[in-house]
Design an enzyme around this catalytic site. Sequence first.
Site, PDB file in Angstrom:
ATOM      1  N   TYR A 170      43.169  41.917  42.419  1.00 30.04           N
ATOM      2  CA  TYR A 170      41.947  41.982  41.594  1.00 30.04           C
ATOM      3  C   TYR A 170      41.687  40.625  40.933  1.00 30.04           C
ATOM      4  CZ  TYR A 170      38.817  44.054  37.990  1.00 30.04           C
ATOM      5  OH  TYR A 170      37.758  44.375  37.164  1.00 30.04           O
ATOM      6  N   LYS A 174      38.423  38.264  41.478  1.00 26.82           N
ATOM      7  CA  LYS A 174      37.526  37.879  40.390  1.00 26.82           C
ATOM      8  C   LYS A 174      37.466  36.351  40.240  1.00 26.82           C
ATOM      9  CE  LYS A 174      36.262  42.048  39.465  1.00 26.82           C
ATOM     10  NZ  LYS A 174      34.898  42.477  39.764  1.00 26.82           N
TER      11      LYS A 174
END
Length: 277
Positions: A170, A174
Amino acid sequence: MNKDVMIVTGAGQISMAIARRMGYGKKIVMGDKNMEHAKAIAKVMNEAGYDVEPIEMDLSSRESILGLISKAQEYGEIKMLVNGAGVSPSQAPASAILKVDLYGTAVLLEEVGKVIAKGGVGVTISSQSGWRMKQLTPEEDEQLATTPTEELLDIELLQPEKIKDTLHAYQLAKRCNEKRVMAECVKWGKRGARINAIAPGIIVTPLAIDEFNGPRGNFYKNMFAKCPEGRPATADEVANVAELLMSDKGAFITGSTFLMDGGATASYYYGPLKPDA
Ligand SMILES: NC(=O)c1ccc[n+]([C@@H]2O[C@H](COP(=O)([O-])OP(=O)(O)OC[C@H]3O[C@@H](n4cnc5c(N)ncnc54)[C@H](O)[C@@H]3O)[C@@H](O)[C@H]2O)c1
Protein backbone atom coordinates in the site's frame (compact mmCIF):
# COMPACT_ATOMS: atom_id res chain seq x y z
CA MET A 1 -28.02 18.60 -23.32
CA ASN A 2 -24.23 18.78 -23.21
CA LYS A 3 -22.90 19.27 -19.72
CA ASP A 4 -19.44 19.51 -18.22
CA VAL A 5 -18.59 16.09 -16.86
CA MET A 6 -16.93 14.97 -13.64
CA ILE A 7 -15.56 11.42 -13.60
CA VAL A 8 -15.47 9.82 -10.17
CA THR A 9 -13.94 6.44 -9.38
CA GLY A 10 -14.82 4.71 -6.13
CA ALA A 11 -18.26 5.42 -4.75
CA GLY A 12 -16.87 5.86 -1.28
CA GLN A 13 -17.11 8.52 1.38
CA ILE A 14 -14.12 10.60 0.24
CA SER A 15 -15.26 10.55 -3.39
CA MET A 16 -18.77 11.53 -2.40
CA ALA A 17 -17.60 14.43 -0.23
CA ILE A 18 -15.49 15.83 -3.08
CA ALA A 19 -18.22 15.22 -5.67
CA ARG A 20 -20.74 17.09 -3.51
CA ARG A 21 -18.33 20.00 -3.05
CA MET A 22 -17.22 20.34 -6.70
CA GLY A 23 -19.74 18.44 -8.85
CA TYR A 24 -22.84 20.67 -8.67
CA GLY A 25 -24.18 21.56 -12.12
CA LYS A 26 -22.08 18.83 -13.73
CA LYS A 27 -22.89 15.38 -15.01
CA ILE A 28 -21.17 13.06 -12.55
CA VAL A 29 -20.27 9.64 -13.91
CA MET A 30 -19.43 7.50 -10.89
CA GLY A 31 -17.72 4.15 -11.34
CA ASP A 32 -17.22 1.48 -8.71
CA LYS A 33 -16.38 -2.21 -8.83
CA ASN A 34 -19.24 -2.76 -6.42
CA MET A 35 -22.40 -1.56 -8.19
CA GLU A 36 -24.30 -1.52 -4.90
CA HIS A 37 -21.90 1.16 -3.59
CA ALA A 38 -22.27 3.20 -6.78
CA LYS A 39 -26.07 3.01 -6.71
CA ALA A 40 -26.26 3.88 -3.02
CA ILE A 41 -24.10 7.01 -3.36
CA ALA A 42 -25.90 8.02 -6.59
CA LYS A 43 -29.25 7.75 -4.78
CA VAL A 44 -28.12 9.96 -1.89
CA MET A 45 -26.66 12.55 -4.26
CA ASN A 46 -29.48 12.52 -6.81
CA GLU A 47 -31.96 13.06 -3.99
CA ALA A 48 -29.89 16.10 -3.03
CA GLY A 49 -30.04 17.71 -6.49
CA TYR A 50 -26.93 16.28 -8.16
CA ASP A 51 -26.90 14.47 -11.51
CA VAL A 52 -25.07 11.21 -10.91
CA GLU A 53 -24.96 8.14 -13.13
CA PRO A 54 -23.60 5.06 -11.36
CA ILE A 55 -21.68 2.58 -13.47
CA GLU A 56 -19.78 -0.62 -12.80
CA MET A 57 -16.05 -0.30 -13.42
CA ASP A 58 -12.83 -1.82 -12.20
CA LEU A 59 -9.87 0.49 -11.65
CA SER A 60 -7.44 -2.40 -12.18
CA SER A 61 -8.57 -2.83 -15.82
CA ARG A 62 -7.59 -0.48 -18.65
CA GLU A 63 -10.57 -1.67 -20.67
CA SER A 64 -12.90 -0.81 -17.83
CA ILE A 65 -11.30 2.62 -17.39
CA LEU A 66 -11.71 3.30 -21.11
CA GLY A 67 -15.37 2.27 -20.80
CA LEU A 68 -15.86 4.78 -17.99
CA ILE A 69 -14.26 7.54 -20.07
CA SER A 70 -16.39 6.73 -23.14
CA LYS A 71 -19.53 6.79 -21.02
CA ALA A 72 -18.53 10.18 -19.63
CA GLN A 73 -17.85 11.56 -23.11
CA GLU A 74 -21.43 10.77 -24.15
CA TYR A 75 -22.52 13.63 -21.91
CA GLY A 76 -19.95 16.30 -22.75
CA GLU A 77 -16.40 17.38 -22.06
CA ILE A 78 -14.52 15.86 -19.15
CA LYS A 79 -13.69 18.78 -16.87
CA MET A 80 -12.98 17.05 -13.56
CA LEU A 81 -11.56 13.78 -12.28
CA VAL A 82 -11.82 12.47 -8.73
CA ASN A 83 -10.00 9.18 -8.16
CA GLY A 84 -11.20 7.82 -4.83
CA ALA A 85 -11.28 4.11 -5.65
CA GLY A 86 -8.88 1.95 -3.73
CA VAL A 87 -8.28 -0.99 -1.45
CA SER A 88 -6.51 -0.81 1.89
CA PRO A 89 -3.96 -3.16 3.50
CA SER A 90 -6.61 -5.08 5.45
CA GLN A 91 -8.94 -5.46 2.49
CA ALA A 92 -6.83 -7.20 -0.15
CA PRO A 93 -3.60 -9.13 -0.82
CA ALA A 94 -0.47 -7.23 -1.91
CA SER A 95 -0.93 -8.19 -5.57
CA ALA A 96 -4.45 -6.70 -5.65
CA ILE A 97 -3.31 -3.51 -3.88
CA LEU A 98 -0.61 -3.03 -6.52
CA LYS A 99 -3.03 -3.78 -9.38
CA VAL A 100 -5.76 -1.41 -8.15
CA ASP A 101 -4.06 1.38 -6.20
CA LEU A 102 -0.80 1.57 -8.16
CA TYR A 103 -1.35 0.31 -11.73
CA GLY A 104 -5.02 1.32 -11.95
CA THR A 105 -4.36 4.86 -10.77
CA ALA A 106 -1.46 5.21 -13.22
CA VAL A 107 -3.65 4.06 -16.13
CA LEU A 108 -6.53 6.33 -15.10
CA LEU A 109 -4.29 9.43 -14.90
CA GLU A 110 -2.77 8.53 -18.27
CA GLU A 111 -6.07 7.91 -20.06
CA VAL A 112 -7.98 10.86 -18.59
CA GLY A 113 -4.89 12.97 -19.32
CA LYS A 114 -5.40 12.23 -23.03
CA VAL A 115 -8.94 13.67 -23.09
CA ILE A 116 -9.23 16.16 -20.22
CA ALA A 117 -10.71 19.49 -21.36
CA LYS A 118 -8.80 22.78 -21.29
CA GLY A 119 -9.15 24.21 -17.79
CA GLY A 120 -9.81 20.71 -16.46
CA VAL A 121 -8.59 19.54 -13.09
CA GLY A 122 -8.20 16.29 -11.23
CA VAL A 123 -7.36 14.90 -7.81
CA THR A 124 -6.30 11.42 -6.84
CA ILE A 125 -6.34 10.21 -3.26
CA SER A 126 -2.96 8.85 -2.16
CA SER A 127 -2.20 8.48 1.56
CA GLN A 128 -0.01 9.55 4.46
CA SER A 129 1.22 5.92 4.31
CA GLY A 130 3.39 6.82 1.33
CA TRP A 131 5.16 9.42 3.48
CA ARG A 132 6.17 7.04 6.27
CA MET A 133 7.98 4.57 4.06
CA LYS A 134 11.76 4.94 3.85
CA GLN A 135 13.14 7.13 1.08
CA LEU A 136 13.56 5.42 -2.27
CA THR A 137 16.57 6.02 -4.47
CA PRO A 138 16.24 8.72 -7.16
CA GLU A 139 16.30 5.92 -9.77
CA GLU A 140 13.45 4.07 -8.03
CA ASP A 141 11.41 7.26 -7.77
CA GLU A 142 11.95 7.92 -11.45
CA GLN A 143 10.88 4.39 -12.34
CA LEU A 144 7.64 4.84 -10.38
CA ALA A 145 7.06 8.19 -12.08
CA THR A 146 7.79 7.35 -15.69
CA THR A 147 7.80 3.61 -16.44
CA PRO A 148 5.17 2.95 -19.14
CA THR A 149 1.99 1.80 -17.42
CA GLU A 150 1.96 -1.70 -18.92
CA GLU A 151 5.52 -2.32 -17.61
CA LEU A 152 5.02 -0.71 -14.21
CA LEU A 153 4.23 -3.88 -12.26
CA ASP A 154 7.36 -5.55 -13.70
CA ILE A 155 9.89 -3.19 -12.09
CA GLU A 156 12.20 -4.82 -9.54
CA LEU A 157 10.98 -2.75 -6.59
CA LEU A 158 7.47 -4.19 -6.99
CA GLN A 159 8.36 -7.88 -7.26
CA PRO A 160 6.72 -10.16 -4.63
CA GLU A 161 10.03 -11.04 -2.92
CA LYS A 162 10.69 -7.31 -2.28
CA ILE A 163 7.30 -6.69 -0.65
CA LYS A 164 7.15 -7.36 3.08
CA ASP A 165 3.40 -7.30 3.60
CA THR A 166 0.19 -5.63 2.44
CA LEU A 167 1.01 -2.39 4.29
CA HIS A 168 4.32 -2.17 2.39
CA ALA A 169 2.46 -2.77 -0.91
CA TYR A 170 0.00 0.00 0.00
CA GLN A 171 2.84 2.40 0.88
CA LEU A 172 4.56 1.70 -2.44
CA ALA A 173 1.29 2.19 -4.31
CA LYS A 174 0.66 5.53 -2.62
CA ARG A 175 4.25 6.71 -3.18
CA CYS A 176 3.80 5.77 -6.82
CA ASN A 177 0.56 7.81 -7.00
CA GLU A 178 2.50 10.92 -5.98
CA LYS A 179 5.26 10.28 -8.51
CA ARG A 180 2.75 9.60 -11.30
CA VAL A 181 0.96 12.87 -10.49
CA MET A 182 4.27 14.72 -10.91
CA ALA A 183 5.03 13.10 -14.27
CA GLU A 184 1.44 13.34 -15.53
CA CYS A 185 1.05 17.02 -14.62
CA VAL A 186 3.55 17.84 -17.34
CA LYS A 187 1.29 16.18 -19.93
CA TRP A 188 -1.92 17.54 -18.42
CA GLY A 189 -0.34 21.01 -18.50
CA LYS A 190 0.03 20.80 -22.28
CA ARG A 191 -3.78 20.50 -22.44
CA GLY A 192 -4.24 23.43 -20.03
CA ALA A 193 -5.26 21.08 -17.22
CA ARG A 194 -4.01 20.36 -13.70
CA ILE A 195 -3.68 17.19 -11.63
CA ASN A 196 -2.80 16.85 -7.93
CA ALA A 197 -2.93 14.30 -5.14
CA ILE A 198 -4.25 14.52 -1.60
CA ALA A 199 -2.50 12.34 1.00
CA PRO A 200 -4.96 12.00 3.88
CA GLY A 201 -4.34 10.63 7.31
CA ILE A 202 -7.05 8.61 8.99
CA ILE A 203 -10.47 9.57 7.63
CA VAL A 204 -13.47 7.73 9.04
CA THR A 205 -14.94 5.75 6.11
CA PRO A 206 -15.81 2.07 5.56
CA LEU A 207 -12.20 1.53 4.39
CA ALA A 208 -10.77 3.02 7.62
CA ILE A 209 -13.28 1.12 9.74
CA ASP A 210 -12.02 -2.12 8.11
CA GLU A 211 -8.53 -1.06 9.23
CA PHE A 212 -9.68 -0.29 12.80
CA ASN A 213 -11.19 -3.81 12.93
CA GLY A 214 -8.25 -5.46 11.13
CA PRO A 215 -4.87 -6.78 12.32
CA ARG A 216 -3.43 -3.23 12.56
CA GLY A 217 -6.44 -1.80 14.44
CA ASN A 218 -4.46 -0.77 17.53
CA PHE A 219 -1.71 0.75 15.39
CA TYR A 220 -4.24 3.03 13.69
CA LYS A 221 -6.11 3.92 16.88
CA ASN A 222 -2.78 4.82 18.51
CA MET A 223 -1.89 6.88 15.44
CA PHE A 224 -4.86 9.19 15.63
CA ALA A 225 -4.76 9.37 19.43
CA LYS A 226 -1.11 10.53 19.35
CA CYS A 227 -1.14 12.78 16.30
CA PRO A 228 -1.14 16.52 17.12
CA GLU A 229 -4.85 16.84 16.27
CA GLY A 230 -5.66 13.79 18.43
CA ARG A 231 -8.52 12.48 16.28
CA PRO A 232 -9.35 10.97 12.91
CA ALA A 233 -10.85 13.31 10.31
CA THR A 234 -14.00 13.36 8.19
CA ALA A 235 -14.32 13.06 4.43
CA ASP A 236 -15.68 16.62 4.31
CA GLU A 237 -12.29 17.86 5.54
CA VAL A 238 -10.68 16.13 2.54
CA ALA A 239 -13.20 17.98 0.37
CA ASN A 240 -11.94 21.26 1.88
CA VAL A 241 -8.48 20.54 0.43
CA ALA A 242 -9.97 19.30 -2.85
CA GLU A 243 -11.89 22.56 -3.16
CA LEU A 244 -8.63 24.52 -2.93
CA LEU A 245 -6.86 22.26 -5.43
CA MET A 246 -9.77 22.04 -7.90
CA SER A 247 -11.01 25.63 -7.84
CA ASP A 248 -9.41 28.71 -9.41
CA LYS A 249 -7.76 29.44 -6.07
CA GLY A 250 -5.50 26.47 -6.83
CA ALA A 251 -4.67 27.64 -10.35
CA PHE A 252 -0.90 27.55 -9.69
CA ILE A 253 -0.97 24.13 -8.00
CA THR A 254 -0.27 21.10 -10.17
CA GLY A 255 1.86 17.98 -9.81
CA SER A 256 1.63 18.42 -6.06
CA THR A 257 0.65 16.15 -3.19
CA PHE A 258 -1.04 17.80 -0.24
CA LEU A 259 -0.45 15.96 3.05
CA MET A 260 -3.40 16.37 5.46
CA ASP A 261 -3.00 13.98 8.34
CA GLY A 262 -3.55 15.92 11.58
CA GLY A 263 0.23 15.96 11.98
CA ALA A 264 0.57 12.14 12.19
CA THR A 265 3.57 12.05 9.85
CA ALA A 266 5.28 14.85 11.80
CA SER A 267 4.70 12.93 15.02
CA TYR A 268 6.03 9.74 13.41
CA TYR A 269 9.34 11.47 12.65
CA TYR A 270 9.69 13.92 15.55
CA GLY A 271 7.06 13.12 18.19
CA PRO A 272 5.40 10.37 20.20
CA LEU A 273 4.55 8.28 17.13
CA LYS A 274 8.28 7.80 16.41
CA PRO A 275 8.69 3.99 16.13
CA ASP A 276 11.25 3.76 18.98
CA ALA A 277 9.66 6.49 21.18
N1 LIG B 1 -10.14 6.43 4.84
C1 LIG B 1 -8.87 6.67 5.12
O1 LIG B 1 -8.46 6.73 6.28
C2 LIG B 1 -7.91 6.90 4.00
C3 LIG B 1 -6.66 7.43 4.33
C4 LIG B 1 -5.74 7.63 3.32
C5 LIG B 1 -6.07 7.32 2.01
N2 LIG B 1 -7.28 6.80 1.73
C6 LIG B 1 -7.57 6.48 0.33
O2 LIG B 1 -8.74 7.12 -0.08
C7 LIG B 1 -9.34 6.41 -1.17
C8 LIG B 1 -10.82 6.30 -0.91
O3 LIG B 1 -11.04 5.55 0.27
P1 LIG B 1 -12.28 5.75 1.25
O4 LIG B 1 -11.71 5.81 2.61
O5 LIG B 1 -13.20 6.81 0.75
O6 LIG B 1 -12.94 4.31 1.13
P2 LIG B 1 -14.38 3.75 0.86
O7 LIG B 1 -14.32 2.33 1.36
O8 LIG B 1 -15.43 4.66 1.40
O9 LIG B 1 -14.45 3.77 -0.75
C9 LIG B 1 -13.59 3.05 -1.59
C10 LIG B 1 -14.42 2.58 -2.78
O10 LIG B 1 -13.52 2.03 -3.76
C11 LIG B 1 -14.20 0.94 -4.38
N3 LIG B 1 -13.25 0.07 -5.04
C12 LIG B 1 -12.39 -0.81 -4.49
N4 LIG B 1 -11.70 -1.44 -5.45
C13 LIG B 1 -12.12 -0.92 -6.63
C14 LIG B 1 -11.77 -1.18 -7.99
N5 LIG B 1 -10.86 -2.11 -8.33
N6 LIG B 1 -12.38 -0.47 -8.96
C15 LIG B 1 -13.34 0.44 -8.64
N7 LIG B 1 -13.72 0.71 -7.38
C16 LIG B 1 -13.10 0.03 -6.39
C17 LIG B 1 -14.91 0.26 -3.23
O11 LIG B 1 -15.96 -0.59 -3.67
C18 LIG B 1 -15.41 1.46 -2.43
O12 LIG B 1 -16.72 1.83 -2.81
C19 LIG B 1 -8.56 5.08 -1.27
O13 LIG B 1 -7.62 5.18 -2.33
C20 LIG B 1 -7.82 5.02 0.05
O14 LIG B 1 -6.61 4.29 -0.06
C21 LIG B 1 -8.22 6.59 2.68
